[in-house]
Write a protein that holds these residues in place. Structure first.
Motif, PDB file in Angstrom:
ATOM      1  N   CYS A 169     -22.001  98.565   7.692  1.00 51.36           N
ATOM      2  CA  CYS A 169     -21.683  98.393   9.300  1.00 51.36           C
ATOM      3  C   CYS A 169     -22.016  97.146   9.381  1.00 51.36           C
ATOM      4  O   CYS A 169     -22.978  96.451   9.006  1.00 51.36           O
ATOM      5  CB  CYS A 169     -22.457  99.444   9.617  1.00 51.36           C
ATOM      6  SG  CYS A 169     -22.518  99.539  11.509  1.00 51.36           S
TER       7      CYS A 169
ATOM      8  N   CYS B  68     -16.735  98.078   7.175  1.00 49.87           N
ATOM      9  CA  CYS B  68     -17.270  98.474   8.535  1.00 49.87           C
ATOM     10  C   CYS B  68     -16.954 100.384   7.954  1.00 49.87           C
ATOM     11  O   CYS B  68     -15.348 100.342   7.595  1.00 49.87           O
ATOM     12  CB  CYS B  68     -15.750  98.958   9.765  1.00 49.87           C
ATOM     13  SG  CYS B  68     -15.353 100.130  10.980  1.00 49.87           S
TER      14      CYS B  68
ATOM     15  N   CYS C 171     -23.700 104.123  10.767  1.00 48.35           N
ATOM     16  CA  CYS C 171     -22.014 103.415  12.176  1.00 48.35           C
ATOM     17  C   CYS C 171     -23.179 103.818  12.813  1.00 48.35           C
ATOM     18  O   CYS C 171     -23.806 104.724  13.590  1.00 48.35           O
ATOM     19  CB  CYS C 171     -21.303 104.748  12.362  1.00 48.35           C
ATOM     20  SG  CYS C 171     -20.205 104.224  13.024  1.00 48.35           S
TER      21      CYS C 171
ATOM     22  N   CYS D 212     -15.394  99.157  19.316  1.00 46.74           N
ATOM     23  CA  CYS D 212     -16.587  98.276  18.074  1.00 46.74           C
ATOM     24  C   CYS D 212     -15.016  96.864  17.306  1.00 46.74           C
ATOM     25  O   CYS D 212     -14.902  97.408  17.165  1.00 46.74           O
ATOM     26  CB  CYS D 212     -17.487  99.560  17.067  1.00 46.74           C
ATOM     27  SG  CYS D 212     -17.877  97.865  16.071  1.00 46.74           S
TER      28      CYS D 212
HETATM   29  S1  SF4 Z   1     -19.215 101.756  10.469  1.00 45.61           S
HETATM   30 FE1  SF4 Z   1     -20.321  99.757  12.164  1.00 45.61          FE
HETATM   31  S2  SF4 Z   1     -18.708  98.195  11.894  1.00 45.61           S
HETATM   32 FE2  SF4 Z   1     -17.342 100.069  12.029  1.00 45.61          FE
HETATM   33  S3  SF4 Z   1     -17.420 101.240  14.085  1.00 45.61           S
HETATM   34 FE3  SF4 Z   1     -19.579 102.360  13.223  1.00 45.61          FE
HETATM   35  S4  SF4 Z   1     -20.857 100.683  13.875  1.00 45.61           S
HETATM   36 FE4  SF4 Z   1     -18.726  99.600  14.084  1.00 45.61          FE
END
Ligand code: SF4
Ligand SMILES: Cc1cc2nc3c(=O)[nH]c(=O)nc-3n(C[C@H](O)[C@H](O)[C@H](O)COP(=O)(O)OP(=O)(O)OC[C@H]3O[C@@H](n4cnc5c(N)ncnc54)[C@H](O)[C@@H]3O)c2cc1C
Length: 325
Positions: free
Chosen positions: A137, A128, A156, A118
């Motif tokens: 996120c 994040c 997430c 990601c």
């Molecule tokens: S929290 Fe959101 S931004 Fe962070 S790794 Fe997970 S999907 Fe990606």
């Protein structure tokens, strides 16, 4: 990259004792860890090198299974004659990953623990939850084309990027760990965690836990296996969708099926629903398509990755067609 202390471990107890201290990371091939250290995503104060531990062998087991040491390189594992003969899906998955040079460095243990790709996780300027719990996120409503559609949470949606893990899931591997509390064995299905509201906790490992080896069960007589990876370019690219299948057929009917999907789940995704559909069914497109529908029934696409639902279905159908030919 911040400075850190380097220690070369000569035996497992020393490695585990050092690894249990906060701010410590093991390094094996370094292809995930050093990458993330250069980006300041990982900032360990101590790095314990486990490459000199005697964990680099592939050995047949008395029960017909296979023991794979944690520091066996991905290229060595993929090209091992027993793996090629009895666990073709694992060899194919490994060879579909990364590049030749990376596979020469990457290890079995490191691959199990590789982190998500990601883009927000790898960019310390962006919120994040996985990197910094409670910050939010950025991918939900952001750039999420490559991210997960199964097992996501409102905190997430990151994909587990490993190819090897998908094959290990379908092969029902067991992960063996040595820690300060002793040794334990973890069935593959339980090793990786769903993100829920703690996406920073990715596995059942505790501080200091050293993966020593992985075991594969004896291959099922008459079974065939296959790995298919679909991606934006032919090499050096992570899966948008992938499927690992291990299938046994008798008299035109599927007697046993193990199915796992990659590129679409927040963890290596065992598709139990697809396996249930396939069991006892006649080999053919109608059963394959129903299995694929079942596997993706709970998919929750985001703003940019809705295409993955049908892509993953077709990937699974193709893999099932191929393995039963
Ligand atoms: S929290 Fe959101 S931004 Fe962070 S790794 Fe997970 S999907 Fe990606
Ligand atoms: C450009 C690029 C492309 C890639 N493409 C793909 C791809 O297409 N498919 C794919 O599957 N992968 C891909 N990868 C990822 C690659 O497979 C992983 O980086 C690799 O498998 C990690 O293994 P390693 O030994 O280098 O891990 P390391 O970087 O050494 O370690 C990774 C993590 O595991 C921990 N660790 C390592 N060994 C142990 C152990 N025995 N016990 C406990 N903890 C341990 C470390 O502390 C660290 O946190 C790619 C990587 C790069 C850089």
């Amino acid at each position: 990259m911040q400075s850190f202390e380097y220690q070369r471990a000569q035996d497992a107890p020393t490695a585990i004792a050092a690894g249990a201290k906060s701010g410590t990371r093991f390094v094996a091939g370094g292809t995930t860890l050093l990458d993330l250290m250069k980006l300041n995503v990982e900032q360990p104060e101590h790095v314990v090198d486990i490459n000199h531990l005697p964990l680099d062998r592939v050995e047949p087991l008395a029960d017909g299974g296979l023991k794979i040491g944690a520091t066996v390189r991905n290229s060595a594992l993929a090209n091992h004659p027993i793996v090629q003969r009895d666990y073709a899906v694992l060899s194919q998955a490994l060879l579909a990953g990364a590049s030749g040079q990376l596979r020469n460095m990457a290890t079995t243990g490191g691959n199990l623990l590789q982190r998500t790709r990601c883009m927000y996780f790898r960019d310390t300027a962006m919120p994040c939850n996985k990197r910094e719990p409670g910050t939010g996120c950025s991918a939900i409503g952001g750039a999420n084309r490559t991210l997960a559609i199964l097992g996501t949470s409102e905190h997430c949606i990151a994909t587990n990027p490993s190819d090897m893990n998908v094959a290990m899931a379908a092969l029902e591997a067991t992960i063996h760990v040595q820690g300060i509390g002793g040794e334990r064995s973890i069935p593959f299905a339980y090793f990786h965690l769903l993100p829920g509201d703690t996406p920073h906790q990715e596995t059942l490992l505790e501080p200091g836990d050293l993966i020593t080896h992985v075991t594969l069960p004896r291959p099922v007589a008459g079974s065939r296996s296959f790995y298919l990876k679909l991606r934006d370019r032919a090499s050096y690219e992570f899966a948008l969708a992938s499927a690992a299948v291990v299938v046994t057929v008798a008299d035109g009917k599927i007697t046993r099926a193990r199915v796992a999907l990659g590129g679409v789940g927040t963890k290596p995704w065992r598709a139990i629903e697809a396996e249930a559909v396939l069991g006892g069914e006649r080999v053919g497109e109608p059963a394959f398509r129903r299995a694929a529908e079942a596997a993706l029934r709970d998919a929750k696409p985001q703003s940019q990755n809705g295409f993955k639902v049908e892509l993953a279905r077709r990937c699974l159908v193709y893999a099932l067609r191929e393995v039963t030919q």
